[in-house]
Design a protein around this motif. Structure first.
Motif, mmCIF file in Angstrom:
data_model
loop_
_atom_site.group_PDB
_atom_site.id
_atom_site.type_symbol
_atom_site.label_atom_id
_atom_site.label_comp_id
_atom_site.label_asym_id
_atom_site.label_seq_id
_atom_site.Cartn_x
_atom_site.Cartn_y
_atom_site.Cartn_z
ATOM 1 N N VAL A 280 0.835 -1.204 0.000
ATOM 2 C CA VAL A 280 0.000 0.000 0.000
ATOM 3 C C VAL A 280 0.871 1.256 0.000
ATOM 4 O O VAL A 280 0.623 2.200 -0.756
ATOM 5 C CB VAL A 280 -0.936 0.003 1.227
ATOM 6 C CG1 VAL A 280 -1.571 1.376 1.420
ATOM 7 C CG2 VAL A 280 -2.023 -1.052 1.071
ATOM 8 N N TYR A 281 1.928 1.254 0.842
ATOM 9 C CA TYR A 281 2.660 2.495 1.085
ATOM 10 C C TYR A 281 4.042 2.573 0.442
ATOM 11 O O TYR A 281 4.676 3.631 0.483
ATOM 12 C CB TYR A 281 2.815 2.714 2.598
ATOM 13 C CG TYR A 281 1.506 3.000 3.273
ATOM 14 C CD1 TYR A 281 0.800 4.166 2.994
ATOM 15 C CD2 TYR A 281 0.955 2.104 4.184
ATOM 16 C CE1 TYR A 281 -0.408 4.436 3.609
ATOM 17 C CE2 TYR A 281 -0.259 2.363 4.799
ATOM 18 C CZ TYR A 281 -0.927 3.529 4.510
ATOM 19 O OH TYR A 281 -2.141 3.789 5.111
ATOM 20 N N ALA A 282 4.540 1.517 -0.143
ATOM 21 C CA ALA A 282 5.871 1.577 -0.765
ATOM 22 C C ALA A 282 5.841 2.479 -1.985
ATOM 23 O O ALA A 282 4.788 2.782 -2.552
ATOM 24 C CB ALA A 282 6.323 0.176 -1.160
ATOM 25 N N ASP A 283 7.009 2.910 -2.387
ATOM 26 C CA ASP A 283 7.104 3.703 -3.611
ATOM 27 C C ASP A 283 6.498 2.897 -4.769
ATOM 28 O O ASP A 283 6.747 1.689 -4.889
ATOM 29 C CB ASP A 283 8.579 3.999 -3.893
ATOM 30 C CG ASP A 283 8.738 5.049 -4.980
ATOM 31 O OD1 ASP A 283 9.238 6.144 -4.677
ATOM 32 O OD2 ASP A 283 8.362 4.773 -6.138
ATOM 33 N N PRO A 284 5.720 3.531 -5.623
ATOM 34 C CA PRO A 284 5.097 2.801 -6.741
ATOM 35 C C PRO A 284 6.092 2.087 -7.648
ATOM 36 O O PRO A 284 5.697 1.194 -8.402
ATOM 37 C CB PRO A 284 4.354 3.904 -7.507
ATOM 38 C CG PRO A 284 4.070 4.933 -6.481
ATOM 39 C CD PRO A 284 5.269 4.919 -5.562
ATOM 40 N N ILE A 285 7.350 2.443 -7.590
ATOM 41 C CA ILE A 285 8.340 1.789 -8.435
ATOM 42 C C ILE A 285 8.426 0.298 -8.118
ATOM 43 O O ILE A 285 8.883 -0.506 -8.933
ATOM 44 C CB ILE A 285 9.721 2.460 -8.256
ATOM 45 C CG1 ILE A 285 10.637 2.094 -9.432
ATOM 46 C CG2 ILE A 285 10.358 2.066 -6.945
ATOM 47 C CD1 ILE A 285 11.942 2.846 -9.432
ATOM 48 N N TYR A 286 7.959 -0.081 -6.911
ATOM 49 C CA TYR A 286 7.992 -1.485 -6.521
ATOM 50 C C TYR A 286 6.750 -2.266 -6.958
ATOM 51 O O TYR A 286 6.654 -3.455 -6.722
ATOM 52 C CB TYR A 286 8.149 -1.611 -5.006
ATOM 53 C CG TYR A 286 9.429 -0.999 -4.496
ATOM 54 C CD1 TYR A 286 10.667 -1.529 -4.850
ATOM 55 C CD2 TYR A 286 9.398 0.120 -3.667
ATOM 56 C CE1 TYR A 286 11.840 -0.960 -4.387
ATOM 57 C CE2 TYR A 286 10.569 0.695 -3.200
ATOM 58 C CZ TYR A 286 11.787 0.157 -3.563
ATOM 59 O OH TYR A 286 12.932 0.711 -3.114
ATOM 60 N N GLY A 287 5.786 -1.593 -7.547
ATOM 61 C CA GLY A 287 4.640 -2.307 -8.099
ATOM 62 C C GLY A 287 3.311 -2.077 -7.418
ATOM 63 O O GLY A 287 2.275 -2.425 -7.982
ATOM 64 N N PRO B 207 3.089 14.397 -4.337
ATOM 65 C CA PRO B 207 4.121 13.369 -4.109
ATOM 66 C C PRO B 207 4.949 13.092 -5.355
ATOM 67 O O PRO B 207 4.498 13.272 -6.474
ATOM 68 C CB PRO B 207 3.301 12.138 -3.696
ATOM 69 C CG PRO B 207 1.957 12.362 -4.288
ATOM 70 C CD PRO B 207 1.726 13.839 -4.244
ATOM 71 N N VAL B 208 6.174 12.641 -5.090
ATOM 72 C CA VAL B 208 7.116 12.303 -6.158
ATOM 73 C C VAL B 208 7.635 10.897 -5.915
ATOM 74 O O VAL B 208 8.041 10.563 -4.793
ATOM 75 C CB VAL B 208 8.300 13.292 -6.193
ATOM 76 C CG1 VAL B 208 9.330 12.854 -7.226
ATOM 77 C CG2 VAL B 208 7.802 14.695 -6.495
ATOM 78 N N SER B 209 7.631 10.082 -6.942
ATOM 79 C CA SER B 209 8.173 8.727 -6.842
ATOM 80 C C SER B 209 9.658 8.731 -7.191
ATOM 81 O O SER B 209 10.161 9.650 -7.849
ATOM 82 C CB SER B 209 7.415 7.799 -7.807
ATOM 83 O OG SER B 209 8.097 6.578 -7.973
ATOM 84 N N LEU B 210 10.351 7.680 -6.775
ATOM 85 C CA LEU B 210 11.768 7.539 -7.144
ATOM 86 C C LEU B 210 11.938 7.543 -8.666
ATOM 87 O O LEU B 210 12.925 8.048 -9.183
ATOM 88 C CB LEU B 210 12.325 6.236 -6.570
ATOM 89 C CG LEU B 210 12.496 6.181 -5.052
ATOM 90 C CD1 LEU B 210 12.855 4.757 -4.619
ATOM 91 C CD2 LEU B 210 13.560 7.162 -4.587
#
Length: 238
Positions: free
Chosen positions: A188-195, A230-233
């Motif tokens: 739910v909370y990880a950076d979206p780069i992880y899926g 928000p900004v993703s990696l």
């Protein structure tokens, strides 16, 4: 499991811990699969660990019961949590690359976690099949066919080690539930780069700014609370 508001409130109160723990997945592995970033639908996404669609759907349904959609925001299914878990199980997390798995295996205190000879990938496959078997033993239907209330009862039984299904002494049901719950929150909370955390919806709900390069401008505004997009990696230039 049936008190959605209090459960969501608990998640909101535990933001810092959860966001910190969400950094666990391998960045290198995530970058290999960053093509899934920012998708608004799960329809076109591919599984890389679960080779059985029913197993994947059971994980998705179980995650949704742990983190359900409500008036405050998206649930685990919409956030793509099952894809996050699928990705992680296909990598070092699933293979237990950094885990010590040599005998003897002694049951420790609850705060010490479990120690088994099997990997997390094996634990999840065993757990998913057990969820389905538990549902059949209780309600004569598979996990995907029972009601949400019945799914909650099955998950509660796992959490409390009160399952009718026997793991044959291999693992404790509560250990699988704890791992599933932890990975649900990470997805739910990880950076979206992880899926997971599709389109940073979970961050937006909590007004979490993500991976900002600097907060200099906001610091100059002293005590004013700033809402920052928000900004993703994956959004950061290098």
């Amino acid at each position: 499991m049936d008190k959605k508001l209090s459960r969501r409130s608990f998640f909101k109160a535990s933001t810092l811990f959860t966001l910190a723990s969400a950094c666990v997945p391998s960045l290198a592995f995530a970058q290999e699969h960053s093509d899934h970033m920012g998708v608004s639908t799960n329809a076109s996404r591919a599984r890389i660990f679960f080779n059985n669609q029913d197993q994947f759907n059971i994980i998705a349904e179980a995650c949704e019961r742990i983190y359900p959609k409500d008036e405050l925001g998206a649930g685990a299914k919409e956030l793509g949590v099952a894809f996050f878990i699928d990705n992680e199980l296909a990598g070092n997390y699933g293979s237990g690359a950094k885990d010590y798995r040599m005998p003897p295996f002694i049951q420790g205190a609850k705060n010490q976690g479990y120690q088994y000879p099997i990997t997390r990938a094996e634990l999840f496959k065993l757990g998913v099949n057990a969820l389905n078997e538990e549902a059949k033993m209780r309600y004569k239907k598979g996990f995907l066919e029972i009601s949400d209330t019945q799914k909650d009862e099955v998950l509660k039984a796992f959490e409390a080690d009160r399952t009718k299904f026997s793991f044959g002494g291999m693992v404790k049901a509560s250990d699988f539930f704890a791992e599933l719950r932890s990975m649900t929150l990470a997805g739910v909370y990880a950076d979206p780069i992880y899926g997971g955390n599709a389109n940073m919806q979970a961050w937006k709900m909590k007004k979490f700014p993500g991976a900002q390069m600097s907060y200099t401008a906001q610091v100059l505004n002293e005590d004013k609370f700033e809402i920052i997009d928000p900004v993703s990696l994956s959004d950061m230039s290098h």
